[in-house]
Motif scaffolding. Structure first.
Motif, PDB file in Angstrom:
ATOM      1  N   HIS A  35     -11.772  97.353  90.123  1.00  0.00           N
ATOM      2  CA  HIS A  35     -11.168  96.277  89.324  1.00  0.00           C
ATOM      3  C   HIS A  35     -11.616  94.955  89.914  1.00  0.00           C
ATOM      4  N   ASP A  36     -11.437  93.885  89.122  1.00  0.00           N
ATOM      5  CA  ASP A  36     -11.797  92.574  89.660  1.00  0.00           C
ATOM      6  C   ASP A  36     -10.808  91.514  89.193  1.00  0.00           C
ATOM      7  N   CYS A  37     -10.874  91.111  87.890  1.00  0.00           N
ATOM      8  CA  CYS A  37     -10.112  89.933  87.456  1.00  0.00           C
ATOM      9  C   CYS A  37      -8.615  90.204  87.302  1.00  0.00           C
ATOM     10  N   ARG A  38      -8.215  91.426  87.051  1.00  0.00           N
ATOM     11  CA  ARG A  38      -6.827  91.809  86.773  1.00  0.00           C
ATOM     12  C   ARG A  38      -6.257  91.061  85.565  1.00  0.00           C
ATOM     13  N   ALA A  39      -7.107  90.545  84.727  1.00  0.00           N
ATOM     14  CA  ALA A  39      -6.640  89.741  83.600  1.00  0.00           C
ATOM     15  C   ALA A  39      -7.167  90.254  82.263  1.00  0.00           C
ATOM     16  N   GLY A  40      -7.822  91.394  82.253  1.00  0.00           N
ATOM     17  CA  GLY A  40      -8.309  91.955  80.995  1.00  0.00           C
ATOM     18  C   GLY A  40      -9.620  91.370  80.521  1.00  0.00           C
ATOM     19  N   HIS A  41     -10.331  90.623  81.388  1.00  0.00           N
ATOM     20  CA  HIS A  41     -11.567  89.975  80.948  1.00  0.00           C
ATOM     21  C   HIS A  41     -12.833  90.678  81.423  1.00  0.00           C
ATOM     22  N   CYS A  42     -12.859  91.107  82.677  1.00  0.00           N
ATOM     23  CA  CYS A  42     -14.147  91.510  83.260  1.00  0.00           C
ATOM     24  C   CYS A  42     -14.577  92.911  82.835  1.00  0.00           C
ATOM     25  N   GLY A  43     -13.647  93.764  82.460  1.00  0.00           N
ATOM     26  CA  GLY A  43     -13.998  95.119  82.027  1.00  0.00           C
ATOM     27  C   GLY A  43     -14.237  96.089  83.165  1.00  0.00           C
ATOM     28  N   THR A  44     -14.131  95.616  84.411  1.00  0.00           N
ATOM     29  CA  THR A  44     -14.424  96.495  85.558  1.00  0.00           C
ATOM     30  C   THR A  44     -13.482  97.688  85.603  1.00  0.00           C
ATOM     31  N   CYS A  45     -12.227  97.507  85.161  1.00  0.00           N
ATOM     32  CA  CYS A  45     -11.221  98.562  85.297  1.00  0.00           C
ATOM     33  C   CYS A  45     -11.161  99.478  84.079  1.00  0.00           C
ATOM     34  N   HIS A  66      -8.062  98.869  79.319  1.00  0.00           N
ATOM     35  CA  HIS A  66      -8.139  98.144  80.592  1.00  0.00           C
ATOM     36  C   HIS A  66      -6.972  98.624  81.462  1.00  0.00           C
ATOM     37  N   CYS A  68      -5.900  97.484  84.089  1.00  0.00           N
ATOM     38  CA  CYS A  68      -5.115  96.369  84.640  1.00  0.00           C
ATOM     39  C   CYS A  68      -4.140  95.804  83.621  1.00  0.00           C
TER      40      CYS A  68
HETATM   41  S1  FES Z   1      -9.797  94.117  86.343  1.00  0.00           S
HETATM   42 FE1  FES Z   1     -10.913  92.863  84.984  1.00  0.00          FE
HETATM   43  S2  FES Z   1     -10.429  93.685  83.036  1.00  0.00           S
HETATM   44 FE2  FES Z   1      -9.171  94.765  84.403  1.00  0.00          FE
END
Ligand code: FES
Ligand SMILES: Cc1cc2nc3c(=O)[nH]c(=O)nc-3n(C[C@H](O)[C@H](O)[C@H](O)COP(=O)(O)OP(=O)(O)OC[C@H]3O[C@@H](n4cnc5c(N)ncnc54)[C@H](O)[C@@H]3O)c2cc1C
Length: 358
Positions: A35-45, A66, A68
């Motif tokens: 995970h990275d942004c924890r805001a629903g933007h980066c898509g990592t999670c 997501h 997160c």
């Molecule tokens: S951590 Fe970035 S979208 Fe979930």
């Protein structure tokens, strides 16, 4: 246990509290979900919901959520897909060049390659400073080489990191890059018209996407709208000129503060110059969060795909969710997904972006 549900991620099962965020539940049960942004933007999670239900956090493709953002509301089976290819590379600040009064082109020579897809970003940690996300781009002069990574960085007044660029952070400064992150990256083989919209350093990923798209097909139909508050903030002028030489590329520089220097730069905001959209259009919007939200809403009305990267300020503190957010969550209906609907994104492609002549 009352109020808890069985969650299975790639075959590992655990009990999680109803209402808990899937990402938090996984991490606290020893499952290392990237995970990275924890805001629903980066898509990592992003994970695939194979069966069962969660609430919220829908991704851009059916069945993808997501972790997160989605909450546990019942038993669920989840698949993580392939490892995201995130790595950390060490490097040194090798080049720092002002592009405008507030934007610097930053070149970092790395000890090994950082493969990425055009439009993705990296977490950049200058030695002695907290890490910050910046979008990987191309140098505005010359060609990229695999030993360096380039960024356009806007210096924020009082910014803990960016205001030190050129002052305490100078060439030779050690830096660590972790990535790539982000799902607003170029998708090859799409036939539709590309509409790329940027404000200020949102042009960094847009420039990278434009180069990748023209490398794939120099005849591609593409519109690039690049906005800034003042005419000085349009640091990307030389890149726009190069893009405008392609036969099917339309370039629209936009500036929201009235100016009399040139008629080539249009007055207003990027959204004022969007063409009549078609459902087959593919949009990318990067930069100021307000602009990105507007473009996403306009695209959604017409059913066009829109990938976006809002350049949100970094919050160094752990994100605390408000009571209101929690309460809102419980007013909505859960999302159910069945096997068969589902497809994860493609695996990362090798980096390397041969120049398309731009
Ligand atoms: S951590 Fe970035 S979208 Fe979930
Ligand atoms: C996915 C992603 C990609 C990004 N890519 C780039 C990029 O390529 N180039 C680039 O210049 N920036 C980019 N950003 C934005 C950048 O990461 C932030 O601006 C960062 O917080 C700046 O760090 P700082 O330590 O200098 O400022 P901070 O110490 O974090 O902030 C200082 C002050 O400025 C405000 N602030 C900081 N950033 C912003 C902002 N973006 N908009 C409005 N107010 C802000 C803060 O609220 C605070 O008041 C990206 C952000 C994200 C989420």
């Amino acid at each position: 246990m009352a109020g808890s549900h069985q969650i299975t991620i790639n075959g590992n099962s655990f009990l999680a509290r109803r209402g808990e965020l899937l990402l938090d539940a996984a991490l606290s049960n020893g499952i290392d979900l990237p995970h990275d942004c924890r805001a629903g933007h980066c898509g990592t999670c992003c994970v695939r919901l194979v069966s069962g239900e969660v609430w919220g956090g829908e991704g851009s493709e059916p069945g993808i959520v997501h972790a997160c953002q989605c909450r546990i509301v019942g038993d669920a089976v989840i698949e993580r897909g392939q490892p995201s290819g995130v790595r950390t590379v060490e490097g040194v600040l090798s080049s720092l060049r002002p592009l405008s009064p507030e934007v610097m082109e930053v070149g970092i020579r790395t000890d090994r390659a950082l493969p990425y897809r055009a439009g993705q970003y990296a977490q950049v940690r200058f030695s002695g400073y907290p890490s910050r996300p910046f979008s990987i781009t191309h140098p505005l002069r010359g060609n990229p080489n695999s030993g360096s990574v380039w960024f356009h960085v806007r210096r924020m007044k009082d910014g803990r990191v960016t205001s030190s660029l050129g002052k305490r952070i100078t060439p030779g400064h050690r830096v660590k890059l972790t990535g790539p992150y982000g799902s607003a990256h170029f998708r090859p083989n799409l036939g539709g018209r590309l509409i790329l919209v940027a404000t200020n350093t949102g042009f960094a990923p847009i420039w990278s996407i434009a180069v990748a798209a023209l490398r794939e097909n120099p005849e591609r139909r593409m519109m690039i709208i690049a906005g800034g508050r003042t005419i000085e903030s349009l640091y990307m002028g030389p890149a726009l000129v190069r893009l405008g030489r392609f036969p099917n590329v339309l370039v629209v520089p936009v500036c929201s503060t009235p100016q009399t220097l040139t008629t080539a730069v249009k007055p207003g905001r990027p959204t004022d110059y969007l063409p009549r959209l078609l459902p087959t259009d593919v949009l990318y919007a990067c930069g100021a969060p307000g602009m990105v939200d507007s473009i996403k809403s306009i695209a959604a009305l017409i059913g066009a795909v829109c990938y976006s990267d809002p350049f949100l300020p970094t919050t160094d503190d752990t994100v605390e969710e408000s009571v209101l957010t929690r309460a809102m969550g419980w007013l909505a209906v859960p999302t159910s997904r069945q096997m068969g609907q589902l497809a994860l994104d493609r695996p990362p492609q090798p980096a390397g972006t041969a120049d398309a002549g731009v």
